[in-house]
Scaffold this motif. Structure first.
Motif, short mmCIF file in Angstrom:
data_model
loop_
_atom_site.label_atom_id
_atom_site.label_comp_id
_atom_site.label_asym_id
_atom_site.label_seq_id
_atom_site.Cartn_x
_atom_site.Cartn_y
_atom_site.Cartn_z
N GLY B 43 0.84 -1.20 0.00
CA GLY B 43 0.00 0.00 0.00
C GLY B 43 0.87 1.24 0.00
O GLY B 43 0.71 2.12 0.84
N ASP B 67 0.98 -1.35 -4.81
CA ASP B 67 -0.30 -0.71 -4.55
C ASP B 67 -1.23 -1.05 -5.71
O ASP B 67 -0.82 -0.94 -6.87
N PRO B 68 -2.46 -1.47 -5.40
CA PRO B 68 -3.37 -1.85 -6.48
C PRO B 68 -4.08 -0.65 -7.12
O PRO B 68 -4.79 -0.82 -8.12
N SER B 100 -0.14 -3.55 -8.17
CA SER B 100 -0.63 -4.91 -7.91
C SER B 100 -1.12 -5.00 -6.47
O SER B 100 -0.70 -4.24 -5.60
N ASP B 101 -2.03 -5.93 -6.21
CA ASP B 101 -2.29 -6.28 -4.82
C ASP B 101 -1.26 -7.33 -4.42
O ASP B 101 -0.51 -7.85 -5.25
N ILE B 136 -3.57 -11.47 3.36
CA ILE B 136 -2.28 -10.83 3.12
C ILE B 136 -1.28 -11.22 4.21
O ILE B 136 -0.13 -11.56 3.92
#
Lengths: 282, 282
Positions: B43, B67-68, B100-101, B136
């Motif tokens: 994030g 970070d998505p 990306s996550d 996660i």
């Protein structure tokens, strides 16, 4: 402590603590209600405020307390038992209780033509919403010369010892704002701000004459009671019994913030009760 | 102000204010991350924390920020523009960004085998719920030696100047806890408490090694930004656009409490940003 408080405590005979009586005397003296006044109290509950007002209006005054709650509501003694006890007190003849909501009461033969003051003594947060007050404020027009509303204010005015009570109010209002799920055992059903009350009374035709904010006496127990309730295991279980996961998580975070705000005050903290906002209309 | 802060401000070239950089340096120094460390930041957003960590790990270190969010997200400059600028800075070669996550990232070829530290730098409140963190935290097991989480704490520790920020966080979390109605423009999607993070990390197999709470520097702007957002007309309009009447009334009461808590601090008050809680796991 004033003589009034000592006198009322004697008449109340254990019904209310000294700090509670002191807080109510402070409240009603702010409005300066004259001796001999005829008062209509809306949401009188067990009559704790009713008694204080009945004392302050003197022998020629009278207080009519109305409340729609069932007479067997409340613990350790019920509403009916508490009201009966006050009726039998030394100033019981200055008090009348009716189990009714305001609209039913004004329509019934029990209604007297005109009151000097209609009083909400910290009873508005027990309404399910601000909107529920509107028909009552309208119905009171022409039936009372003055309108008095006293309610907690969310402005803790820099007093960090009142933060746990503020957050406990926010927590209870949160639960009761989940749709169709009021728990009438919460003293706080919704937070109705002074700003909202100003708007609603204006719409109903009332003219604001005076407003004040008074701090609560240091010993007033409400903060301790409300915070204790919200930090109880039963309260947490109830919160997790209803509503979506994100709602429940939000409520958990509030409870956690209340714990922290209490812990930040040190061991055995003295919690301060929220200040009270008072308005007087004609 | 330390030499580090001056140096980072120079490299950042107006990307972050001095107080913001100071706050981040305070944060990462608490974890005592050694020079040469390989860091995965989850994030990373515009990369403000990424830059500070890249500076602190030195020439032999590296920070991979994921970070998505879409690269065109954010204002006045977008996420993509901000990240590009950092890549072109004097220490840009210590930084890699991926849109990306975490799950996608770990599955992809972009994933390196092992990090020294995986860091959440005040990014957990941007998750829609605490539960969304669980996969996660599980996925990171075996992929990083240490886990670091920094997040705001709701414990204002008696500092009344932080009350507006606390209530602004409660207000944003309230809106985003209304079902299926996240507004990703809110920096605070949900309040995830240290207690909750302790529980979730434990369930995912992490062992807590160290925790701290640090106060925010007096000039840190987040409180002012968050409170300003919540008191804007657009925020109020949005709040009234969704959910039942009692929900909206509750949200209005929160906004009113924020206004009061700010007013109680006097004219042009200096708002204090919430303290940050830090945990380190292995």
């Amino acid at each position: 402590m004033s003589l009034d408080v000592i006198d009322i405590a004697r008449i109340s005979d254990g019904g209310s603590s000294i700090p509670q009586i002191q807080a109510r005397v402070d409240l009603f003296k702010t409005w300066d209600i004259p001796s001999g006044s005829k008062i209509l109290e809306i949401g009188c509950g067990q009559g704790d405020c009713t008694l204080v007002m009945a004392y302050l209006v003197g022998e020629q005054g009278h207080v009519t307390g109305i409340d729609p709650a069932p007479l067997d509501y409340g613990a350790p003694i019920t509403l009916g038992q508490a009201q009966d006890k006050l009726k039998q007190s030394a100033i019981g003849d200055r008090i009348t209780f009716h189990r009714s909501d305001l609209e039913g009461f004004l329509d019934s033969s029990a209604s007297e033509p005109l009151y000097d003051f209609a009083v909400f003594a910290r009873s508005t947060w027990y309404f399910p919403s601000a909107e529920a007050l509107t028909p009552i404020l309208v119905a009171l027009r022409g039936r009372t010369k003055h309108l008095c509303i006293a309610e907690y204010a969310t402005d803790i005015q820099g007093d960090i010892a009142a933060l746990p009570h503020l957050l406990a109010a926010i927590s209870q209002a949160e639960f009761n704002s989940r749709d169709n799920n009021l728990d009438r055992d919460d003293n706080i059903q919704s937070i109705i701000t002074p700003q909202k009350i100003r708007e609603l009374t204006l719409e109903a035709g009332w003219v604001l004459k005076k407003e004040d904010v008074i701090r609560s006496p240091e010993d007033q127990e409400d903060a301790r009671w409300e915070v204790g309730r919200v930090l109880s295991e039963g309260y947490r279980v109830r919160s997790r019994s209803y509503g979506g996961a994100s709602r429940q998580e939000y409520a958990d975070a509030l409870i956690s913030a209340i714990e922290e705000s209490k812990r930040a005050l040190g061991p055995n903290p003295k919690l301060r009760t929220l200040p009270t906002w008072l308005g007087l209309w004609a």
